[in-house]
Design a protein around this motif. Sequence first.
Motif, mmCIF file in Angstrom:
data_model
loop_
_atom_site.group_PDB
_atom_site.id
_atom_site.type_symbol
_atom_site.label_atom_id
_atom_site.label_comp_id
_atom_site.label_asym_id
_atom_site.label_seq_id
_atom_site.Cartn_x
_atom_site.Cartn_y
_atom_site.Cartn_z
ATOM 1 N N ALA A 283 0.786 -1.252 0.019
ATOM 2 C CA ALA A 283 -0.123 0.085 0.027
ATOM 3 C C ALA A 283 0.859 1.417 -0.056
ATOM 4 C CB ALA A 283 -1.060 0.144 1.214
ATOM 5 N N CYS A 286 1.202 2.677 -3.436
ATOM 6 C CA CYS A 286 -0.376 2.995 -4.214
ATOM 7 C C CYS A 286 0.062 4.639 -4.503
ATOM 8 C CB CYS A 286 -1.561 2.842 -3.357
ATOM 9 S SG CYS A 286 -1.788 1.230 -2.972
ATOM 10 N N ARG A 287 -0.655 5.129 -5.583
ATOM 11 C CA ARG A 287 -0.806 6.338 -6.234
ATOM 12 C C ARG A 287 -1.280 7.263 -5.021
ATOM 13 N NH1 ARG A 287 -3.585 7.219 -11.889
ATOM 14 N NH2 ARG A 287 -1.766 5.673 -12.389
ATOM 15 N N CYS A 291 -5.694 5.297 -0.700
ATOM 16 C CA CYS A 291 -6.144 4.258 -1.670
ATOM 17 C C CYS A 291 -6.964 3.131 -0.694
ATOM 18 C CB CYS A 291 -5.185 3.453 -2.356
ATOM 19 S SG CYS A 291 -5.733 2.240 -3.764
ATOM 20 N N HIS A 293 -7.738 0.231 -2.139
ATOM 21 C CA HIS A 293 -7.514 -0.997 -2.825
ATOM 22 C C HIS A 293 -8.597 -1.693 -3.568
ATOM 23 C CE1 HIS A 293 -4.265 0.009 -0.305
ATOM 24 N NE2 HIS A 293 -4.718 -0.406 0.831
ATOM 25 N N GLU A 296 -9.086 1.822 -7.596
ATOM 26 C CA GLU A 296 -8.480 3.047 -7.943
ATOM 27 C C GLU A 296 -7.239 2.596 -8.820
ATOM 28 O OE1 GLU A 296 -10.054 3.280 -3.655
ATOM 29 O OE2 GLU A 296 -9.176 1.775 -4.832
ATOM 30 N N CYS A 299 -3.189 1.262 -8.077
ATOM 31 C CA CYS A 299 -3.174 0.517 -6.783
ATOM 32 C C CYS A 299 -2.075 -0.312 -6.643
ATOM 33 C CB CYS A 299 -4.351 0.037 -6.541
ATOM 34 S SG CYS A 299 -4.626 -0.972 -4.902
ATOM 35 N N ALA A 300 -1.069 -0.142 -5.961
ATOM 36 C CA ALA A 300 0.124 -1.210 -6.132
ATOM 37 C C ALA A 300 -0.396 -2.677 -5.476
ATOM 38 C CB ALA A 300 1.204 -0.840 -5.119
#
Length: 365
Positions: A283, A286-287, A291, A293, A296, A299-300
């Motif tokens: 997380a 994440c951009r 986020c 999750h 979005e 989202c990593a």
Amino acid sequence: MSNAFSDAALVPYGWDDRWAAEFGPYARQGLVPGRVVRVDRGRCDVVTPEGTVRADTEFVVPRDPMKVVCTGDWAAVDAAGEPRYVRTLLPRRTEVARSTSSKRSDGQVLAANVDHAVIAVSLAAELDLGRVERFVALAWESGAQPVVVLTKADLVDDPAALAHLVADVETSAPGVRVLAVSATTGQGVEVLGAVLAAGTSVLLGQSGAGKSTLANALVGADVQDVRAIRDSDGKGRHTTTTRNLLPLPSGGALIDTPGLRGVGLWDAEGGVSQAFAEIEAYAGDCRFHDCAHETEPGCAVLAAVEDGSLPPRRLDSYRKLLRENAYLAARTDARLRSEMRREWKQRQALGRHMVERKRGPRREL
């Protein structure tokens, strides 16, 4: 009045210099220190320098259910008299707490001042990794170190199959030690005893998980009643009906608890984060910092699911426990309820927006 010599009787129960310093003001009042080893109907058994005494808790009945006397508490007790009274409790260093099933969403402390939370999981039944994750989150939130013990390991004949089960649990409990133990054969009992030798531990798990049998093996005597479990589902009746603190011959002390049918989280967001440490790590890339999750872009966490780095089951379990924890918190906090409703509406709007973007612009007829 307690002194250094008499206080030595409390050392097997976890007494140390820090507790002695905190108890100092009460010693000057003529009270004696003691550790609560059992609570039953408003009274408790307390180990003191002079031995175990039966004490009344009338003077420490709080309005907050999280502050009631609990097994593992350190207390200041009358030096003499009949009945004796617990006059106050020393501040807890840790506490294992769950939400109750009451409509008021009260919390319940299962054990106080513990260093290890031992999660007993029976291999006589199908392994439920979601339940393991729930217990691990509860344990991390308490401030104790979780340890997962796969009991009844003698029922798994194939060493490779047993190793596979241990590996599955290790994947679902990052940073947690996982031991396969059999109280029947003695497998792993000595290793577990060494792990628990320093400090106080609490045994947690469902009925039928083998907690009482394991407690007997660790203590080296039949101190807890044991009953047969049902073959149909591996569950049993509660053999332990109270929480009992038992000194261990190898060092340390152990609190055995009744089987838990439900394990609701109680203000455990931090515990969930630790139980799912790898998701929290993803997380961080994440951009968007907030986020969720879910849908979005950038989202990593979702990317890790897509490339196989993160099992989808782990993300589903993470979401479930966070939602449950937020819901229980919101039941007692009107402001939080309002914020949650606003957040849900924003997520719904974002979801609709993402669907419309995928569909593309509408063409006029």
